[in-house]
Design an enzyme around this catalytic site. Sequence first.
Site, PDB file in Angstrom:
ATOM      1  NE  ARG A  50      -2.216 -14.056  -6.802  1.00  0.00           N
ATOM      2  CZ  ARG A  50      -1.513 -13.161  -6.108  1.00  0.00           C
ATOM      3  NH1 ARG A  50      -1.655 -11.852  -6.367  1.00  0.00           N
ATOM      4  NH2 ARG A  50      -0.701 -13.552  -5.138  1.00  0.00           N
ATOM      5  NE  ARG A  76      -5.920 -10.123   0.033  1.00  0.00           N
ATOM      6  CZ  ARG A  76      -4.934 -10.329  -0.824  1.00  0.00           C
ATOM      7  NH1 ARG A  76      -5.194 -10.358  -2.129  1.00  0.00           N
ATOM      8  NH2 ARG A  76      -3.702 -10.507  -0.405  1.00  0.00           N
ATOM      9  CG  HIS A 145      -6.013  -5.892  -6.044  1.00  0.00           C
ATOM     10  ND1 HIS A 145      -5.508  -6.271  -7.258  1.00  0.00           N
ATOM     11  CD2 HIS A 145      -4.972  -5.933  -5.174  1.00  0.00           C
ATOM     12  CE1 HIS A 145      -4.219  -6.534  -7.126  1.00  0.00           C
ATOM     13  NE2 HIS A 145      -3.867  -6.340  -5.874  1.00  0.00           N
ATOM     14  CG  ASP A 188       3.297  -2.487  -7.132  1.00  0.00           C
ATOM     15  OD1 ASP A 188       2.242  -1.825  -7.127  1.00  0.00           O
ATOM     16  OD2 ASP A 188       3.640  -3.227  -6.191  1.00  0.00           O
ATOM     17  CD  GLU A 245      -4.725  -2.962  -7.630  1.00  0.00           C
ATOM     18  OE1 GLU A 245      -4.825  -2.692  -6.405  1.00  0.00           O
ATOM     19  OE2 GLU A 245      -3.735  -3.548  -8.110  1.00  0.00           O
TER      20      GLU A 245
END
Length: 274
Positions: A50, A76, A145, A188, A245
Amino acid sequence: MSDVVRIDNPAATGEVHAHGAHVTDWTPAGAEPVLWLSPLADLTPGSAIRGGVPVCFPWFGDGPDDAYEPKHGFARNAIWTVVETTDESVRLRLTDADVTDLPGRDRWQHAFTLELVVTVGAELALELTCTNSGAEDFSYGSALHTYFRVADIGRTTVAGLGGATYLDKVAGGSAVQDGPIRFTGETDRVYESVADVVVEDGSGRRIMIIKTGSADTVVWNPWQDRAAAMADFPDDGWAQMLCIEAANAAGHEITLAPGESHTLSQRIKLPSTP
């Protein structure tokens, strides 16, 4: 080679993990760290870290039909091979042979080679290249990201996306951005934009993000309730972070014929840096 590559040169320091090809630090000389890394981040192989710069591949979010797992793909969660290091850079590689047993691989079974080159200096540069090493065309989504450290999300603005159409994944539907982005709640959004952006972080510090090979810019902050629901996210961490991103998602996935390659790149700098 080491599972964690640390770069320390006169221009900056940085840290890159083989786990996910994940950049967890970039600190230019004389400056505060630019990337945000959760103090609760799980660095265990197989988990997603994270913060920093996760690599999303071969899909973004929940995938093309909103039903794929794990979120943001399997790259990832994979252990990449550290191919080469210098005083300023590290090159990592991931192929289909490296991910045969990873969750999500059954949903996307193409032959591929991914390479990520990370250059640490007065700028942080990331170049993610995907090559179709199989015999059939394939399509994929991807993103760098990036989590940025900000002084105060309530005073943070993002310039450069004015006039761009965006998909609002919180409110639903689409809209056109009017002026700089400001934050008053969970955000978002997937912007259709190739433009550079500048983050003003509420303290006077400005961060410039320059990208190529990217049709979309994702802007994300979970705000209070969503942050509290994530085990690897401090309850108050949302106030000091913002994701910007470089991505190819939301209908802008890349299609490659056999032997073809595509590079998604992102450069990050503090505008006062020469």
